[in-house]
Design a protein around this motif. Structure first.
Motif, mmCIF file in Angstrom:
data_model
loop_
_atom_site.group_PDB
_atom_site.id
_atom_site.type_symbol
_atom_site.label_atom_id
_atom_site.label_comp_id
_atom_site.label_asym_id
_atom_site.label_seq_id
_atom_site.Cartn_x
_atom_site.Cartn_y
_atom_site.Cartn_z
ATOM 1 N N TYR A 1 -1.076 8.660 32.196
ATOM 2 C CA TYR A 1 -0.078 9.729 32.223
ATOM 3 C C TYR A 1 -0.199 10.618 33.455
ATOM 4 C CZ TYR A 1 0.933 8.444 27.400
ATOM 5 O OH TYR A 1 1.284 7.758 26.276
ATOM 6 N N LYS B 1 2.944 10.285 35.976
ATOM 7 C CA LYS B 1 4.042 9.440 35.478
ATOM 8 C C LYS B 1 3.930 9.301 33.966
ATOM 9 C CE LYS B 1 1.683 4.944 35.720
ATOM 10 N NZ LYS B 1 0.332 5.518 35.856
ATOM 11 N N VAL C 1 11.858 14.060 39.878
ATOM 12 C CA VAL C 1 11.614 12.978 38.921
ATOM 13 C C VAL C 1 12.465 11.778 39.293
ATOM 14 C CG1 VAL C 1 11.883 12.261 36.515
ATOM 15 C CG2 VAL C 1 10.949 14.518 37.044
ATOM 16 N N CYS D 1 13.162 7.786 37.822
ATOM 17 C CA CYS D 1 12.914 6.820 36.746
ATOM 18 C C CYS D 1 13.325 5.422 37.198
ATOM 19 C CB CYS D 1 13.691 7.196 35.484
ATOM 20 S SG CYS D 1 13.193 8.776 34.761
ATOM 21 N N GLN E 1 9.747 3.717 33.433
ATOM 22 C CA GLN E 1 8.712 4.575 34.005
ATOM 23 C C GLN E 1 9.390 5.741 34.724
ATOM 24 O OE1 GLN E 1 5.134 3.264 36.516
ATOM 25 N NE2 GLN E 1 6.473 4.148 38.090
ATOM 26 N N CYS E 2 9.005 6.952 34.369
ATOM 27 C CA CYS E 2 9.483 8.143 35.067
ATOM 28 C C CYS E 2 8.278 8.831 35.697
ATOM 29 C CB CYS E 2 10.187 9.101 34.106
ATOM 30 S SG CYS E 2 11.766 8.496 33.478
ATOM 31 N N ARG E 3 8.368 9.075 36.997
ATOM 32 C CA ARG E 3 7.248 9.731 37.673
ATOM 33 C C ARG E 3 7.745 10.890 38.514
ATOM 34 N NH1 ARG E 3 5.536 8.620 43.020
ATOM 35 N NH2 ARG E 3 6.849 7.192 44.197
ATOM 36 N N TYR F 1 -0.057 8.643 41.064
ATOM 37 C CA TYR F 1 0.459 8.066 39.818
ATOM 38 C C TYR F 1 -0.101 6.668 39.549
ATOM 39 C CZ TYR F 1 3.559 5.172 42.705
ATOM 40 O OH TYR F 1 4.049 4.268 43.606
ATOM 41 N N GLU F 2 -1.081 6.247 40.308
ATOM 42 C CA GLU F 2 -1.628 4.899 40.155
ATOM 43 C C GLU F 2 -3.042 4.906 39.590
ATOM 44 O OE1 GLU F 2 -1.105 3.580 44.181
ATOM 45 O OE2 GLU F 2 0.770 2.557 43.696
#
Length: 291
Positions: free
Chosen positions: A279, A282, A203, A205, A262-264, A272-273
């Protein structure tokens, strides 16, 4: 000109209806003899017995071909969703806002996290899950070697969240300006989060807005990694004691004490795009501490 049909009165109509119900001259009930009623009843009984049997056979065939441990179609889930706790949703994104001077405000956040972490109790996890998992290696299981024809799951304990476990600080930092949030990646059956077994997904952020309001970001477990031993997930029926690995993130808020974050989950195979699914891979949330 044809003669007009004779108009019948109410008594005559009732008499005609009674004759239709039972005609004693011809021995007919509702227009059919008892023998014909027996034949037509047997026909419909046989018809519905056959139809019911065919329906049951179709359902049995369908259920026989289904795997009870995994859905047949999973093509819609290419990358897992990511969620954050405390899960206080606003109009568009999660809004984690609390008042350090108001105990009821920050206790609300504390209670949400305590309730969420109940299944991660250290004693409970070590009792029901396998202890000798190999860290840094996928836990592949080809057989159902656990009790009741299930598969083992690796324990993830609350204490693994370190300073954000609630053991050292029962308030999770919400009585001051060092709040903890917990990031969880949703489950996908048989999903492996990394192609490289030496580098697990982790993770990360980033502050999208209000960078000057965040002094430091800390991750628990160290590095924010999700160890490979918690993957793959084999489904609720196969792994009834499985729980998701978590990553806790602690933020040191300063100045305005408000930021959009933002946390991915970082991995080459986790996207994640996706504009249509905010969601996927991310989660974006607003973090604010007021006084």
């Amino acid at each position: 000109m044809a003669a007009l049909k004779e108009k019948r009165n109410c008594g005559q109509r009732c008499e005609d209806f009674g004759r239709f119900v039972w005609n004693s001259d011809e021995g007919k009930l509702l227009g059919r003899t008892p023998e014909k009623w027996v034949y037509i009843s047997l026909y419909y009984v046989a018809f519905y017995v056959v139809m019911t049997s065919l329906f049951c056979l179709a359902i049995w065939t369908l259920m026989y071909t289904l795997d009870p441990y995994a859905p047949d179609y999973q093509d819609r889930l290419k990358s897992p969703g990511v969620m954050v706790w405390p899960d206080t949703y606003g109009e568009e994104i999660v809004e984690i806002s609390y008042n350090t001077s108001d105990k009821s405000s920050w206790m609300k956040m504390t209670n949400i996290l305590n309730e969420f972490l109940e299944p991660y109790n250290d004693t409970k996890q070590l009792e029901c899950n396998k202890h000798n998992c190999t860290r840094g290696k996928y836990f592949i299981q080809d057989t159902f070697s656990a009790p009741n024809h299930t598969k083992w799951a690796c324990p993830f304990t609350q204490s693994m969240l370190g300073a954000c476990s609630g053991h050292e600080d029962p308030t999770f930092g919400y009585n001051c300006t060092m709040p903890c949030v917990i990031i969880k990646m949703n489950r996908i059956i048989s999903f492996l989060p990394s192609n490289n077994t030496e580098h697990p997904a982790y993770v990360n952020c980033t502050v999208l807005e209000g960078q000057h309001n965040v002094d430091k970001i800390e991750y628990f477990p160290e590095g924010g990694s999700m160890d490979l031993s918690y993957f793959p997930y084999y489904g609720r029926l196969a792994q009834p004691t499985y729980i998701n690995p978590l990553v806790a993130v602690r933020f040191s808020l300063v100045n305005g004490k408000k930021a959009k974050i933002q946390c991915r989950v970082v991995s080459k195979i986790i996207s994640y795009e996706n504009y249509h699914d905010p969601y996927e891979g991310k989660v974006i949330f607003q973090l604010e501490a007021v006084k």
